[in-house]
Write an enzyme that holds these catalytic residues in place. Structure first.
Site, PDB file in Angstrom:
ATOM      1  CB  ALA A  34      34.939 -95.224  37.829  1.00 34.88           C
TER       2      ALA A  34
ATOM      3  N   GLY B  74      40.044 -94.197  36.808  1.00 37.22           N
ATOM      4  CA  GLY B  74      40.071 -93.511  37.386  1.00 37.22           C
ATOM      5  C   GLY B  74      40.925 -93.466  39.325  1.00 37.22           C
TER       6      GLY B  74
ATOM      7  CD  GLU C 134      41.300 -90.830  34.423  1.00 38.86           C
ATOM      8  OE1 GLU C 134      40.559 -91.368  34.889  1.00 38.86           O
ATOM      9  OE2 GLU C 134      41.035 -89.864  33.889  1.00 38.86           O
TER      10      GLU C 134
ATOM     11  CD  GLU D 279      40.537 -95.516  31.786  1.00 40.82           C
ATOM     12  OE1 GLU D 279      41.647 -95.440  31.089  1.00 40.82           O
ATOM     13  OE2 GLU D 279      40.451 -94.219  33.306  1.00 40.82           O
TER      14      GLU D 279
HETATM   15  N1  CAA Z   1      34.912-101.724  39.794  1.00 38.34           N
HETATM   16  C1  CAA Z   1      33.798-102.794  39.799  1.00 38.34           C
HETATM   17  N2  CAA Z   1      34.789-103.740  41.027  1.00 38.34           N
HETATM   18  C2  CAA Z   1      36.130-103.686  40.818  1.00 38.34           C
HETATM   19  C3  CAA Z   1      36.680-102.881  40.269  1.00 38.34           C
HETATM   20  C4  CAA Z   1      36.153-101.682  39.535  1.00 38.34           C
HETATM   21  N3  CAA Z   1      37.052-101.211  39.080  1.00 38.34           N
HETATM   22  N4  CAA Z   1      37.952-103.448  40.137  1.00 38.34           N
HETATM   23  C5  CAA Z   1      38.134-104.831  40.466  1.00 38.34           C
HETATM   24  N5  CAA Z   1      36.926-104.794  41.504  1.00 38.34           N
HETATM   25  C6  CAA Z   1      36.217-106.246  41.782  1.00 38.34           C
HETATM   26  C7  CAA Z   1      36.248-106.949  40.866  1.00 38.34           C
HETATM   27  O1  CAA Z   1      35.297-107.383  40.132  1.00 38.34           O
HETATM   28  C8  CAA Z   1      36.001-108.553  41.958  1.00 38.34           C
HETATM   29  O2  CAA Z   1      35.324-108.608  42.557  1.00 38.34           O
HETATM   30  P1  CAA Z   1      34.314-109.717  42.457  1.00 38.34           P
HETATM   31  O3  CAA Z   1      34.958-110.590  42.781  1.00 38.34           O
HETATM   32  O4  CAA Z   1      32.610-109.604  43.728  1.00 38.34           O
HETATM   33  O5  CAA Z   1      34.296-110.395  41.162  1.00 38.34           O
HETATM   34  C9  CAA Z   1      37.229-108.126  43.376  1.00 38.34           C
HETATM   35  O6  CAA Z   1      37.267-106.455  43.157  1.00 38.34           O
HETATM   36  C10 CAA Z   1      38.223-108.214  42.925  1.00 38.34           C
HETATM   37  O7  CAA Z   1      39.152-108.226  41.380  1.00 38.34           O
HETATM   38  P2  CAA Z   1      39.720-109.594  40.775  1.00 38.34           P
HETATM   39  O8  CAA Z   1      39.030-110.363  41.333  1.00 38.34           O
HETATM   40  O9  CAA Z   1      39.734-109.327  39.644  1.00 38.34           O
HETATM   41  O10 CAA Z   1      41.318-109.281  41.403  1.00 38.34           O
HETATM   42  P3  CAA Z   1      42.344-109.727  41.136  1.00 38.34           P
HETATM   43  O11 CAA Z   1      43.614-109.881  41.534  1.00 38.34           O
HETATM   44  O12 CAA Z   1      42.233-110.817  39.648  1.00 38.34           O
HETATM   45  O13 CAA Z   1      42.576-108.286  39.124  1.00 38.34           O
HETATM   46  C11 CAA Z   1      42.743-106.327  38.633  1.00 38.34           C
HETATM   47  C12 CAA Z   1      42.882-106.887  39.965  1.00 38.34           C
HETATM   48  C13 CAA Z   1      43.961-106.843  37.362  1.00 38.34           C
HETATM   49  C14 CAA Z   1      42.474-104.897  39.318  1.00 38.34           C
HETATM   50  C15 CAA Z   1      41.033-106.293  38.194  1.00 38.34           C
HETATM   51  O14 CAA Z   1      40.003-106.409  39.098  1.00 38.34           O
HETATM   52  C16 CAA Z   1      40.693-105.275  37.253  1.00 38.34           C
HETATM   53  O15 CAA Z   1      41.494-105.434  35.759  1.00 38.34           O
HETATM   54  N6  CAA Z   1      39.960-103.759  37.588  1.00 38.34           N
HETATM   55  C17 CAA Z   1      39.123-102.844  36.720  1.00 38.34           C
HETATM   56  C18 CAA Z   1      40.552-102.908  36.935  1.00 38.34           C
HETATM   57  C19 CAA Z   1      39.752-100.814  35.704  1.00 38.34           C
HETATM   58  O16 CAA Z   1      39.724-101.584  34.528  1.00 38.34           O
HETATM   59  N7  CAA Z   1      40.059-100.206  35.698  1.00 38.34           N
HETATM   60  C20 CAA Z   1      39.199 -98.720  35.704  1.00 38.34           C
HETATM   61  C21 CAA Z   1      37.961 -98.626  35.375  1.00 38.34           C
HETATM   62  S1  CAA Z   1      37.797 -97.425  34.315  1.00 38.34           S
HETATM   63  C22 CAA Z   1      37.505 -95.735  34.694  1.00 38.34           C
HETATM   64  O17 CAA Z   1      37.868 -95.927  36.175  1.00 38.34           O
HETATM   65  C23 CAA Z   1      36.404 -94.473  33.797  1.00 38.34           C
HETATM   66  C24 CAA Z   1      37.416 -93.494  34.584  1.00 38.34           C
HETATM   67  O18 CAA Z   1      38.496 -93.065  34.201  1.00 38.34           O
HETATM   68  C25 CAA Z   1      36.824 -92.351  35.160  1.00 38.34           C
END
Ligand code: CAA
Length: 254
Positions: free
Chosen positions: A62, A107, A110, A130
């Site tokens: 998400a 998500g 999921e 999360e």
């Molecule tokens: N939401 C919003 N933006 C996201 C995102 C997310 N879940 N995942 C990645 N992005 C964005 C980053 O912010 C970045 O954008 P900017 O350049 O504008 O900052 C772009 O995508 C590229 O990402 P990274 O530079 O972070 O890429 P990376 O290769 O260094 O890392 C990654 C990749 C490990 C996947 C890292 O992006 C990350 O940890 N993302 C979050 C993953 C996460 O925690 N997902 C769970 C979300 S909570 C959820 O889903 C709740 C639920 O149950 C419904």
């Protein structure tokens, strides 16, 4: 945005938001819900594949930037929208297949586990991080992961937020197979399934979805009833006759 391609009876639904690793914001998740609804109701579509655009991500979760501004009521609505999408994948009357290329986190994982089948690219990384955000999986992860991998493995993954690679995903039952390119494998399985009777597939999905819940005896009784009733269908007559006549069956879906 959501891209849709049709290849005969197979629909490929692609989450395409590369600037955020295909993370789902309101517009993208609503678009996904709407496209899935259309495919659920369209008899010409026999199998749905869900994937993410590009090499790097299936869906990175998400949208965290969006979620960082939500109050309680908005968060409940956001959770409900994710659940709606998961339920569509889980209950639509045809097989759904996740083709997991790259990150399937939060998500994203999921939605993959709401699908009937999951194939992963060898580069895939799956998990429920999360806990690292001070929240919990909110689109089915506290429930469906345990159904696939067992409660002990599921608790370890959701409590620690540990990300698993494709091969481990295969070992713990999180994915059905590891293949490169993964979309080719998903297409191959989808094409195979679209040659089967859509009635058999619909009924097997409905019955199998009951297997881990409800009353076992009642579920078996339902299977017995459905098995018998199916013998009035053209597909059952065709499938049984084709075997006897030593030819390939052709299922019309009636
Ligand atoms: N939401 C919003 N933006 C996201 C995102 C997310 N879940 N995942 C990645 N992005 C964005 C980053 O912010 C970045 O954008 P900017 O350049 O504008 O900052 C772009 O995508 C590229 O990402 P990274 O530079 O972070 O890429 P990376 O290769 O260094 O890392 C990654 C990749 C490990 C996947 C890292 O992006 C990350 O940890 N993302 C979050 C993953 C996460 O925690 N997902 C769970 C979300 S909570 C959820 O889903 C709740 C639920 O149950 C419904």
């Amino acid at each position: 945005m959501i891209q849709v391609e049709r290849e005969d009876a197979v629909a490929i639904v692609t989450v395409d938001r590369p600037e955020a690793l295909n993370a789902l914001d309101v517009a993208t998740l609503t678009g996904l819900r709407d496209r899935l609804r259309e495919h659920a109701d369209d008899d010409r579509v026999r199998v749905v594949i869900l994937t993410g655009a590009g090499e790097k991500a299936f869906v990175a979760g998400a949208d965290i930037k969006y979620m960082s501004g939500l109050d309680v009521d908005q968060a409940k609505r956001w959770g409900a929208l994710g659940h709606e999408v998961g339920r569509l994948l889980e209950t639509m009357p045809k097989p759904t297949i996740a083709a997991i290329n790259g990150f399937a986190l939060g998500g994203g994982c999921e939605l993959a586990i709401a699908c009937d089948l999951r194939y992963a690219a060898s580069s895939a990384k799956l998990g429920q991080p999360e806990v690292n955000l001070g929240i919990i999986p909110g689109w089915g992860g506290t429930q469906r992961l345990a159904r696939l991998c067992g409660l002990g493995v599921a608790k370890e993954l959701i409590f620690t937020g540990r990300i698993v690679a494709a091969e481990e995903g295969l070992r713990i039952g999180l994915v059905n197979g590891v293949h490169d390119p993964v979309l080719d494998k998903a297409r191959e399985v989808a094409t195979l399934l679209s040659s089967k009777s859509p009635i058999s597939l619909r009924l097997m999905k409905e019955l199998a979805n009951r297997a881990l819940g409800g009353d076992h005896a009642a579920n078996l009784e339902a299977e017995g009833r459905v098995f018998g009733e199916l013998f009035s269908s053209e597909d059952a007559k065709e499938g049984l006759a084709a075997f006897v006549e030593k030819r390939e069956p052709k299922f019309a879906g009636r």
